[in-house]
Enzyme design. Structure first.
Site, PDB file in Angstrom:
ATOM      1  N   HIS A 269      21.073  42.750 -26.625  1.00 14.95           N
ATOM      2  CA  HIS A 269      20.434  42.992 -27.728  1.00 14.95           C
ATOM      3  C   HIS A 269      21.641  42.632 -28.193  1.00 14.95           C
ATOM      4  CE1 HIS A 269      18.735  43.362 -31.519  1.00 14.95           C
ATOM      5  NE2 HIS A 269      18.027  43.272 -30.976  1.00 14.95           N
ATOM      6  N   ASP A 320      11.690  44.961 -25.979  1.00 15.73           N
ATOM      7  CA  ASP A 320      10.837  43.990 -24.828  1.00 15.73           C
ATOM      8  C   ASP A 320      10.318  44.787 -23.312  1.00 15.73           C
ATOM      9  OD1 ASP A 320       9.848  42.316 -27.068  1.00 15.73           O
ATOM     10  OD2 ASP A 320      11.737  41.346 -27.081  1.00 15.73           O
TER      11      ASP A 320
HETATM   12  N1  CMC Z   1      20.969  39.020 -18.996  1.00 17.35           N
HETATM   13  C1  CMC Z   1      22.142  39.684 -18.060  1.00 17.35           C
HETATM   14  N2  CMC Z   1      23.256  39.153 -18.918  1.00 17.35           N
HETATM   15  C2  CMC Z   1      22.941  39.221 -21.469  1.00 17.35           C
HETATM   16  C3  CMC Z   1      22.172  39.703 -21.092  1.00 17.35           C
HETATM   17  C4  CMC Z   1      20.599  39.535 -20.260  1.00 17.35           C
HETATM   18  N3  CMC Z   1      19.836  39.896 -20.512  1.00 17.35           N
HETATM   19  N4  CMC Z   1      22.230  39.926 -22.247  1.00 17.35           N
HETATM   20  C5  CMC Z   1      23.239  39.328 -22.578  1.00 17.35           C
HETATM   21  N5  CMC Z   1      24.110  38.820 -21.276  1.00 17.35           N
HETATM   22  C6  CMC Z   1      25.726  38.828 -20.976  1.00 17.35           C
HETATM   23  C7  CMC Z   1      26.047  37.361 -21.521  1.00 17.35           C
HETATM   24  O1  CMC Z   1      25.520  36.482 -20.167  1.00 17.35           O
HETATM   25  C8  CMC Z   1      26.829  37.680 -21.754  1.00 17.35           C
HETATM   26  O2  CMC Z   1      28.180  37.841 -21.191  1.00 17.35           O
HETATM   27  P1  CMC Z   1      29.681  36.744 -20.601  1.00 17.35           P
HETATM   28  O3  CMC Z   1      30.246  37.490 -21.952  1.00 17.35           O
HETATM   29  O4  CMC Z   1      30.328  37.722 -19.625  1.00 17.35           O
HETATM   30  O5  CMC Z   1      29.076  35.404 -20.909  1.00 17.35           O
HETATM   31  C9  CMC Z   1      26.729  38.467 -22.742  1.00 17.35           C
HETATM   32  O6  CMC Z   1      26.362  39.832 -22.011  1.00 17.35           O
HETATM   33  C10 CMC Z   1      26.635  38.696 -24.050  1.00 17.35           C
HETATM   34  O7  CMC Z   1      25.664  37.678 -23.899  1.00 17.35           O
HETATM   35  P2  CMC Z   1      25.086  37.495 -25.841  1.00 17.35           P
HETATM   36  O8  CMC Z   1      23.744  36.030 -25.454  1.00 17.35           O
HETATM   37  O9  CMC Z   1      26.742  35.973 -26.085  1.00 17.35           O
HETATM   38  O10 CMC Z   1      24.767  38.229 -26.090  1.00 17.35           O
HETATM   39  P3  CMC Z   1      23.716  37.811 -27.676  1.00 17.35           P
HETATM   40  O11 CMC Z   1      24.410  38.769 -28.518  1.00 17.35           O
HETATM   41  O12 CMC Z   1      24.266  36.525 -28.119  1.00 17.35           O
HETATM   42  O13 CMC Z   1      22.719  37.759 -27.274  1.00 17.35           O
HETATM   43  C11 CMC Z   1      20.649  38.211 -26.789  1.00 17.35           C
HETATM   44  C12 CMC Z   1      21.281  39.065 -27.235  1.00 17.35           C
HETATM   45  C13 CMC Z   1      19.237  39.473 -27.173  1.00 17.35           C
HETATM   46  C14 CMC Z   1      20.076  37.430 -27.816  1.00 17.35           C
HETATM   47  C15 CMC Z   1      21.073  38.462 -25.044  1.00 17.35           C
HETATM   48  O14 CMC Z   1      21.175  39.870 -25.158  1.00 17.35           O
HETATM   49  C16 CMC Z   1      19.418  37.674 -24.172  1.00 17.35           C
HETATM   50  O15 CMC Z   1      19.651  36.728 -24.208  1.00 17.35           O
HETATM   51  N6  CMC Z   1      19.120  38.864 -23.810  1.00 17.35           N
HETATM   52  C17 CMC Z   1      17.877  38.163 -23.315  1.00 17.35           C
HETATM   53  C18 CMC Z   1      16.728  38.072 -23.864  1.00 17.35           C
HETATM   54  C19 CMC Z   1      15.606  39.619 -24.381  1.00 17.35           C
HETATM   55  O16 CMC Z   1      15.605  39.859 -23.578  1.00 17.35           O
HETATM   56  N7  CMC Z   1      16.010  38.836 -26.031  1.00 17.35           N
HETATM   57  C20 CMC Z   1      14.726  40.314 -26.747  1.00 17.35           C
HETATM   58  C21 CMC Z   1      15.968  40.378 -27.386  1.00 17.35           C
HETATM   59  S1  CMC Z   1      15.075  42.176 -28.977  1.00 17.35           S
HETATM   60  C22 CMC Z   1      13.638  41.870 -29.167  1.00 17.35           C
HETATM   61  C23 CMC Z   1      13.472  40.649 -29.640  1.00 17.35           C
HETATM   62  O17 CMC Z   1      14.352  41.139 -31.629  1.00 17.35           O
HETATM   63  O18 CMC Z   1      13.148  39.936 -29.901  1.00 17.35           O
END
Ligand code: CMC
Length: 383
Positions: A269, A320
């Site tokens: 998140h 989720d």
């Molecule tokens: N699985 C594996 N690695 C992850 C995940 C994950 N679910 N989430 C973040 N990371 C890693 C990512 O690969 C990155 O690693 P590195 O720095 O080595 O490249 C690091 O953590 C930072 O990730 P990011 O995607 O840049 O972080 P963000 O703040 O942009 O992402 C997020 C937030 C929710 C988009 C992301 O955690 C994600 O894609 N999660 C999976 C989708 C998900 O479950 N979304 C629902 C969010 S909560 C409900 C809602 O509000 O809708």
């Protein structure tokens, strides 16, 4: 972003991470304490002791209702649950394999001109509150009857005695839902109702800030919520759990996925660096459901995934993840999970739209131009 770009543009934050884009009194996320409050009230108290209707009232009117206020709010919601038949005509015209998120987006677009306050200016606050209440009342009816229509069934009329969760479940199945199912659905609606400047809410605020109407804001919100990085993650998380299948396969699955640098749906998140507060309560509910239904496989798979993600990546489940297997255990079709999020989140989107319009300023950020410049125009025949 390359180091040079960071140095060149110190104010640029990709994905607006950490950027303060507004001031709000609707909800507060405290990442360190893993807490979420709606207008000062902890969501767990609201989910455990209140109801979705109390939460929706709190979000729209800014205070918890008294007994009389809640009764009259519920009466208005009941009176507003039905939708014009033209909405169903549009849903019938969609291809059978239309995703229910596309169906509910189309349903809200169709509904807009039927609103009795359609002609009211977008700055008419009283009209916007009335629209918000109608939107909250009708969202569940449209998702559930849309589901009936795609299955070749006729829409059925809401029962005025039903609250939001019960109305949705009753219309979806055509049967009175068990009390426990209603209770879990109601709590999940409360937990999904609002979450600050998340992508869909921000998008909704951008839309109404142009003085566009509330329905356009809702349609924007639905389109934004649909993606798997946002609301669509609950459906993807369930497909992942089913793909893993049994707890004995979970460790090898997650090891492989992390090795392959896969994103694990339902984890991570932007705002919570520890646990998503909503996931704590919903995990408890989902696991209890598993025990009650004699199907604990998803809770067991979840334990393995959560432990591995925490140890290796320090990443925790978001709302989720438990929502996915809670809904599965309740027998809800997977592609209705994100539309259920819509049924709840229309209350948060509406509260934000009202807040935005009460103190409006067009939302129009800048971007850094990194493309070509000062090129000589070349006539079409010479290219
Ligand atoms: N699985 C594996 N690695 C992850 C995940 C994950 N679910 N989430 C973040 N990371 C890693 C990512 O690969 C990155 O690693 P590195 O720095 O080595 O490249 C690091 O953590 C930072 O990730 P990011 O995607 O840049 O972080 P963000 O703040 O942009 O992402 C997020 C937030 C929710 C988009 C992301 O955690 C994600 O894609 N999660 C999976 C989708 C998900 O479950 N979304 C629902 C969010 S909560 C409900 C809602 O509000 O809708």
């Amino acid at each position: 972003m390359s180091a040079t770009l960071t140095e060149k543009y110190p104010n640029y934050s990709p994905g607006l991470e950490g950027v303060i884009a507004g001031i709000s009194t609707i909800s507060e996320i405290d990442s360190d304490r893993s807490s979420l409050q709606y207008r000062g009230y902890d969501v767990h108290d609201l989910a455990e002791h209140g109801s979705f209707e109390e939460t929706a009232y709190l979000l729209i009117y800014g205070k918890l209702p008294t007994t009389a206020e809640l009764a009259s709010f519920k009466a208005v919601l009941s009176a507003e649950r039905e939708v014009p038949s033209q909405v169903y005509d549009v849903l019938r015209a969609l291809p059978k394999d239309t995703h229910p998120m596309d169906a509910i987006r189309s349903a809200f677009s169709t509904l807009a001109p039927f609103d009795p306050d359609y002609e009211a200016p977008s700055t008419d606050d009283a009209a916007n509150v009335r629209k918000a209440v109608r939107i909250i009342a009708k969202a569940g009816t449209m998702v559930a009857n849309g589901h009936r229509i795609r299955n070749g069934l006729e829409p059925i009329k809401p029962n005025p005695a039903h609250d939001t969760a019960e109305n949705f479940l009753y219309l979806m199945t055509g049967q009175e839902p068990p009390a426990k199912t209603v209770q879990v659905m109601d709590a999940s609606l409360t937990l999904y109702a609002e979450h600050g400047f998340n992508a869909s809410t921000f998008a909704c605020r951008v839309t109404v800030a142009t003085l566009s109407d509330l329905y356009s804001g809702i349609v924007t919100g639905i389109g934004t919520l649909r993606g798997p990085l946002h609301g669509g993650a609950n459906e993807e998380a369930m497909k992942m759990l089913l793909d893993i299948g049994t707890p004995d396969k979970a460790q090898a699955w997650i090891d492989d996925a992390l090795e392959g640098k896969k994103k694990i749906m339902g984890f991570g998140h932007r705002e919570y660096k520890k646990r998503d507060s909503r996931a704590i309560y919903l995990t408890k509910v989902a696991k209890e459901l598993g025990i009650e239904k004699g199907d604990t496989r998803f809770g067991e798979i979840a334990d393995i995934l959560e432990k591995t993600m925490e140890e290796r990546k320090n990443i925790h489940p978001n709302v989720d993840f438990p929502a996915a297997y809670a809904y599965y255990l309740l027998g809800i079709p997977i592609d209705l999970y994100t539309p259920i999020f819509v049924i709840a989140r229309v209350s948060g989107w509406s509260a934000h739209a009202l807040e935005q319009l009460r103190n409006n300023r067009l939302i129009r950020p800048k971007c850094i131009y990194e493309g070509a410049a000062n090129l000589d125009y070349v006539a079409l025949e010479n290219r």
